[in-house]
Design an enzyme around this catalytic site. Structure first.
Site, PDB file in Angstrom:
ATOM      1  N   GLU A   1      21.717 -80.417 -16.266  1.00 59.63           N
ATOM      2  CA  GLU A   1      23.064 -80.176 -16.815  1.00 59.63           C
ATOM      3  C   GLU A   1      24.154 -80.438 -15.783  1.00 59.63           C
ATOM      4  O   GLU A   1      25.206 -80.994 -16.110  1.00 59.63           O
ATOM      5  CB  GLU A   1      23.150 -78.733 -17.345  1.00 59.63           C
ATOM      6  CG  GLU A   1      22.297 -78.533 -18.593  1.00 59.63           C
ATOM      7  CD  GLU A   1      22.306 -77.104 -19.120  1.00 59.63           C
ATOM      8  OE1 GLU A   1      21.616 -76.849 -20.121  1.00 59.63           O
ATOM      9  OE2 GLU A   1      23.008 -76.244 -18.546  1.00 59.63           O
TER      10      GLU A   1
ATOM     11  N   PHE B   1      22.181 -75.337 -37.004  1.00 57.30           N
ATOM     12  CA  PHE B   1      23.570 -75.202 -36.561  1.00 57.30           C
ATOM     13  C   PHE B   1      24.024 -76.348 -35.649  1.00 57.30           C
ATOM     14  O   PHE B   1      25.121 -76.312 -35.100  1.00 57.30           O
ATOM     15  CB  PHE B   1      23.776 -73.848 -35.858  1.00 57.30           C
ATOM     16  CG  PHE B   1      22.851 -73.608 -34.679  1.00 57.30           C
ATOM     17  CD1 PHE B   1      23.104 -74.155 -33.428  1.00 57.30           C
ATOM     18  CD2 PHE B   1      21.714 -72.820 -34.840  1.00 57.30           C
ATOM     19  CE1 PHE B   1      22.259 -73.924 -32.358  1.00 57.30           C
ATOM     20  CE2 PHE B   1      20.853 -72.584 -33.758  1.00 57.30           C
ATOM     21  CZ  PHE B   1      21.130 -73.134 -32.517  1.00 57.30           C
TER      22      PHE B   1
ATOM     23  N   ASN C   1      31.104 -68.670 -28.878  1.00 51.66           N
ATOM     24  CA  ASN C   1      30.796 -67.544 -27.984  1.00 51.66           C
ATOM     25  C   ASN C   1      31.249 -67.772 -26.547  1.00 51.66           C
ATOM     26  O   ASN C   1      30.656 -67.245 -25.612  1.00 51.66           O
ATOM     27  CB  ASN C   1      29.303 -67.187 -28.085  1.00 51.66           C
ATOM     28  CG  ASN C   1      28.413 -68.344 -27.715  1.00 51.66           C
ATOM     29  OD1 ASN C   1      28.897 -69.405 -27.346  1.00 51.66           O
ATOM     30  ND2 ASN C   1      27.110 -68.141 -27.792  1.00 51.66           N
TER      31      ASN C   1
ATOM     32  N   TYR D   1      23.468 -80.970 -25.899  1.00 55.97           N
ATOM     33  CA  TYR D   1      22.705 -79.971 -26.665  1.00 55.97           C
ATOM     34  C   TYR D   1      21.520 -80.605 -27.407  1.00 55.97           C
ATOM     35  O   TYR D   1      21.071 -80.047 -28.423  1.00 55.97           O
ATOM     36  CB  TYR D   1      23.627 -79.254 -27.651  1.00 55.97           C
ATOM     37  CG  TYR D   1      24.394 -78.089 -27.055  1.00 55.97           C
ATOM     38  CD1 TYR D   1      23.741 -76.987 -26.494  1.00 55.97           C
ATOM     39  CD2 TYR D   1      25.792 -78.069 -27.065  1.00 55.97           C
ATOM     40  CE1 TYR D   1      24.447 -75.910 -25.955  1.00 55.97           C
ATOM     41  CE2 TYR D   1      26.507 -76.984 -26.533  1.00 55.97           C
ATOM     42  CZ  TYR D   1      25.821 -75.916 -25.983  1.00 55.97           C
ATOM     43  OH  TYR D   1      26.512 -74.847 -25.460  1.00 55.97           O
TER      44      TYR D   1
ATOM     45  N   LYS E   1      33.949 -72.626 -23.229  1.00 64.92           N
ATOM     46  CA  LYS E   1      33.917 -73.350 -24.498  1.00 64.92           C
ATOM     47  C   LYS E   1      35.294 -73.384 -25.179  1.00 64.92           C
ATOM     48  O   LYS E   1      36.207 -72.621 -24.818  1.00 64.92           O
ATOM     49  CB  LYS E   1      32.881 -72.702 -25.416  1.00 64.92           C
ATOM     50  CG  LYS E   1      31.434 -72.845 -24.905  1.00 64.92           C
ATOM     51  CD  LYS E   1      30.446 -72.256 -25.919  1.00 64.92           C
ATOM     52  CE  LYS E   1      29.006 -72.427 -25.470  1.00 64.92           C
ATOM     53  NZ  LYS E   1      28.063 -71.905 -26.493  1.00 64.92           N
TER      54      LYS E   1
ATOM     55  N   HIS F   1      28.885 -71.216 -21.882  1.00 64.95           N
ATOM     56  CA  HIS F   1      27.507 -71.715 -21.776  1.00 64.95           C
ATOM     57  C   HIS F   1      27.036 -71.465 -20.352  1.00 64.95           C
ATOM     58  O   HIS F   1      27.832 -71.549 -19.414  1.00 64.95           O
ATOM     59  CB  HIS F   1      27.440 -73.227 -22.052  1.00 64.95           C
ATOM     60  CG  HIS F   1      26.132 -73.831 -21.605  1.00 64.95           C
ATOM     61  ND1 HIS F   1      25.008 -73.795 -22.397  1.00 64.95           N
ATOM     62  CD2 HIS F   1      25.762 -74.406 -20.429  1.00 64.95           C
ATOM     63  CE1 HIS F   1      24.004 -74.350 -21.720  1.00 64.95           C
ATOM     64  NE2 HIS F   1      24.435 -74.729 -20.527  1.00 64.95           N
TER      65      HIS F   1
HETATM   66  P1  GDP Z   1      22.726 -69.537 -25.120  1.00 59.79           P
HETATM   67  O1  GDP Z   1      21.774 -70.068 -24.087  1.00 59.79           O
HETATM   68  O2  GDP Z   1      22.950 -68.055 -25.008  1.00 59.79           O
HETATM   69  O3  GDP Z   1      24.036 -70.304 -25.150  1.00 59.79           O
HETATM   70  O4  GDP Z   1      22.040 -69.715 -26.557  1.00 59.79           O
HETATM   71  P2  GDP Z   1      21.129 -70.868 -27.230  1.00 59.79           P
HETATM   72  O5  GDP Z   1      20.624 -71.832 -26.194  1.00 59.79           O
HETATM   73  O6  GDP Z   1      20.155 -70.189 -28.112  1.00 59.79           O
HETATM   74  O7  GDP Z   1      22.150 -71.641 -28.196  1.00 59.79           O
HETATM   75  C1  GDP Z   1      23.061 -72.571 -27.689  1.00 59.79           C
HETATM   76  C2  GDP Z   1      24.379 -72.389 -28.396  1.00 59.79           C
HETATM   77  O8  GDP Z   1      24.218 -72.750 -29.779  1.00 59.79           O
HETATM   78  C3  GDP Z   1      24.912 -70.960 -28.445  1.00 59.79           C
HETATM   79  O9  GDP Z   1      25.570 -70.563 -27.265  1.00 59.79           O
HETATM   80  C4  GDP Z   1      25.841 -71.011 -29.627  1.00 59.79           C
HETATM   81  O10 GDP Z   1      27.092 -71.615 -29.284  1.00 59.79           O
HETATM   82  C5  GDP Z   1      25.085 -71.953 -30.566  1.00 59.79           C
HETATM   83  N1  GDP Z   1      24.285 -71.179 -31.532  1.00 59.79           N
HETATM   84  C6  GDP Z   1      23.125 -70.504 -31.322  1.00 59.79           C
HETATM   85  N2  GDP Z   1      22.694 -69.896 -32.433  1.00 59.79           N
HETATM   86  C7  GDP Z   1      23.601 -70.201 -33.403  1.00 59.79           C
HETATM   87  C8  GDP Z   1      23.729 -69.880 -34.791  1.00 59.79           C
HETATM   88  O11 GDP Z   1      22.892 -69.176 -35.380  1.00 59.79           O
HETATM   89  N3  GDP Z   1      24.820 -70.389 -35.441  1.00 59.79           N
HETATM   90  C9  GDP Z   1      25.754 -71.182 -34.810  1.00 59.79           C
HETATM   91  N4  GDP Z   1      26.797 -71.656 -35.511  1.00 59.79           N
HETATM   92  N5  GDP Z   1      25.672 -71.508 -33.523  1.00 59.79           N
HETATM   93  C10 GDP Z   1      24.617 -71.017 -32.818  1.00 59.79           C
END
Ligand code: GDP
Length: 140
Positions: free
Chosen positions: A128, A59, A114, A51, A11, A117
């Site tokens: 994807e 978010f 973070n 996404y 990212k 992905h």
């Molecule tokens: P992943 O599969 O571990 O990447 O997590 P998710 O599928 O739940 O979320 C997708 C992405 O959305 C995450 O990797 C973060 O970049 C973002 N994201 C998830 N939760 C939050 C949040 O509470 N705040 C913000 N700003 N971004 C979030």
């Protein structure tokens, strides 16, 4: 265990800090092979399609703005049990919860920024991978 392929994205927070090599060393050390890779700069709309599953989340706007803020490296990782192995090496979504030694524990800046992905299931991995790569670009 089956040989699988999964989509990985390095990212913007990580490409910006020149961490692509350090992150990929962790994937390769875990036995994952990079069988396709390119550096691209997503538009916010393209990030939104990727996404789409999160479009109702609070978010979503922050996430798609972030993903379009700097280049990303999109890549396909291949190996035994690659989908869960990749997520194990990545660590938990929130770096505060990520196990020591994982990519997110070492490099992520916040729950949103973070660093990586990874696809979460075989069905999402297939969709994807096809979003970014043609079959001809997957060189195992
Ligand atoms: P992943 O599969 O571990 O990447 O997590 P998710 O599928 O739940 O979320 C997708 C992405 O959305 C995450 O990797 C973060 O970049 C973002 N994201 C998830 N939760 C939050 C949040 O509470 N705040 C913000 N700003 N971004 C979030």
């Amino acid at each position: 265990m089956a040989i699988e392929r999964t989509l990985s994205i390095i990212k913007p927070d990580a490409t910006k800090r020149n961490l692509t090599g350090k992150i990929n060393a962790k994937f390769e050390d875990a036995g994952l092979r990079i069988v396709a890779q390119k550096r691209i700069h997503l538009t916010k709309a393209q990030a939104g399609v990727f996404y789409a599953v999160h479009k109702e989340r609070p978010f979503f706007d922050e996430l798609t703005t972030f993903m379009a803020s700097e280049p990303v490296v999109v890549q396909v990782l291949e190996g035994e049990d690659a989908i869960s192995k990749n997520r194990e090496v990545m660590g938990a979504t929130n770096p505060a919860d990520a196990a020591p030694g994982t990519v997110r524990a070492e490099f992520a800046e916040s729950v949103g920024e973070n660093s990586v992905h990874g696809s979460d299931a075989p069905e999402t991995a297939a969709v994807e991978i096809a979003y970014f790569f043609s079959g001809l670009e997957l060189v195992g």
